[in-house]
Motif scaffolding. Structure first.
Motif, PDB file in Angstrom:
ATOM      1  N   MET A 226      28.379  16.390  29.841  1.00  0.00           N
ATOM      2  CA  MET A 226      27.606  15.550  30.718  1.00  0.00           C
ATOM      3  C   MET A 226      27.956  15.923  32.166  1.00  0.00           C
ATOM      4  SD  MET A 226      27.514  11.371  31.020  1.00  0.00           S
ATOM      5  CE  MET A 226      26.458  11.054  29.626  1.00  0.00           C
TER       6      MET A 226
ATOM      7  N   TYR B 274      28.633  15.624  36.099  1.00  0.00           N
ATOM      8  CA  TYR B 274      29.368  14.567  36.799  1.00  0.00           C
ATOM      9  C   TYR B 274      28.446  13.551  37.463  1.00  0.00           C
ATOM     10  CZ  TYR B 274      28.710  16.895  41.356  1.00  0.00           C
ATOM     11  OH  TYR B 274      28.173  17.451  42.488  1.00  0.00           O
TER      12      TYR B 274
ATOM     13  N   ASP C 299      25.602  12.579  36.291  1.00  0.00           N
ATOM     14  CA  ASP C 299      25.117  11.715  35.209  1.00  0.00           C
ATOM     15  C   ASP C 299      26.147  10.636  34.880  1.00  0.00           C
ATOM     16  OD1 ASP C 299      22.745  13.178  34.984  1.00  0.00           O
ATOM     17  OD2 ASP C 299      23.625  14.564  33.522  1.00  0.00           O
ATOM     18  N   ILE C 300      27.433  10.996  34.938  1.00  0.00           N
ATOM     19  CA  ILE C 300      28.484  10.012  34.686  1.00  0.00           C
ATOM     20  C   ILE C 300      28.480   8.963  35.793  1.00  0.00           C
ATOM     21  CG2 ILE C 300      30.969   9.641  34.391  1.00  0.00           C
ATOM     22  CD1 ILE C 300      31.111  12.588  33.399  1.00  0.00           C
TER      23      ILE C 300
ATOM     24  N   LYS D 120      25.970   8.065  37.609  1.00  0.00           N
ATOM     25  CA  LYS D 120      24.775   7.231  37.432  1.00  0.00           C
ATOM     26  C   LYS D 120      24.960   6.261  36.266  1.00  0.00           C
ATOM     27  CE  LYS D 120      20.817   9.154  38.148  1.00  0.00           C
ATOM     28  NZ  LYS D 120      19.597   9.965  38.021  1.00  0.00           N
ATOM     29  N   SER D 121      25.555   6.717  35.158  1.00  0.00           N
ATOM     30  CA  SER D 121      25.706   5.841  33.989  1.00  0.00           C
ATOM     31  C   SER D 121      26.660   4.678  34.270  1.00  0.00           C
ATOM     32  CB  SER D 121      26.164   6.643  32.767  1.00  0.00           C
ATOM     33  OG  SER D 121      27.513   7.036  32.901  1.00  0.00           O
ATOM     34  N   ILE D 122      27.653   4.905  35.103  1.00  0.00           N
ATOM     35  CA  ILE D 122      28.590   3.844  35.465  1.00  0.00           C
ATOM     36  C   ILE D 122      27.978   2.931  36.520  1.00  0.00           C
ATOM     37  CG2 ILE D 122      30.826   3.376  36.571  1.00  0.00           C
ATOM     38  CD1 ILE D 122      31.834   5.966  35.296  1.00  0.00           C
ATOM     39  N   GLY D 123      27.089   3.500  37.320  1.00  0.00           N
ATOM     40  CA  GLY D 123      26.468   2.729  38.392  1.00  0.00           C
ATOM     41  C   GLY D 123      27.348   2.619  39.623  1.00  0.00           C
TER      42      GLY D 123
ATOM     43  N   LYS E 157      36.850  16.911  30.967  1.00  0.00           N
ATOM     44  CA  LYS E 157      35.410  17.136  31.171  1.00  0.00           C
ATOM     45  C   LYS E 157      35.130  18.606  31.472  1.00  0.00           C
ATOM     46  CE  LYS E 157      34.020  12.966  30.516  1.00  0.00           C
ATOM     47  NZ  LYS E 157      33.314  12.640  29.294  1.00  0.00           N
TER      48      LYS E 157
END
Length: 143
Positions: free
Chosen positions: A1, A3, A5-6, A8-11, A91
């Protein structure tokens, strides 16, 4: 994934600093006026590989770290930095190993990985552990 995207996923907000800061980046968990999950600050004049490494390291503080203060024991700060480095290396090592598509060379050279990832040799031991964990199938334990 990737970085981003990570992030964004955590917000978690990624805030770029045009001014020099004490380190290349930092995570402020108590920046609640910016976001309920804190904020991640990164110096804007870094190379793309430095940005990726800094963001992954700081995400490690958010995901695996503990909230510490200046009054926390120095040992806790060292442990927190180690957790953040391990997250970043995991990662990066996953990405590197996936690039072999299962056709690993006879020997996975940790120094080659560190150069590929633009990471210092002082992270050799963590990188070696993470690479071994990623390529060694889990066989369970007899304990």
């Amino acid at each position: 994934m990737h970085y981003l995207d990570i992030v964004k996923s955590i917000g978690i907000p990624l805030i770029w600093s045009d001014e020099p800061i004490a380190s290349k980046g930092f995570y402020l968990p108590n920046a609640k006026m910016i976001s309920p999950v804190g904020a991640l600050f990164v110096q804007s004049d870094l190379s793309e590989s430095e940005i990726e490494n800094v963001v992954l390291h700081e995400l490690g503080h958010k995901i695996d770290g503990d909230i510490l203060t200046r009054l926390s024991a120095p040992q806790l700060h060292i442990i927190n930095e180690s957790k953040a480095n391990r997250f970043m290396i995991h990662k990066k090592a996953s990405e590197w190993i996936n690039g072999f598509e299962g056709n690993y060379p006879n020997s996975l050279d940790v120094v080659v990985f560190l150069k590929w990832a633009h990471l210092p040799l002082r992270l050799y031991a963590i990188a070696e552990d993470e690479i071994k964990d990623l390529v060694t199938p889990s066989v369970g334990s007899f304990l």
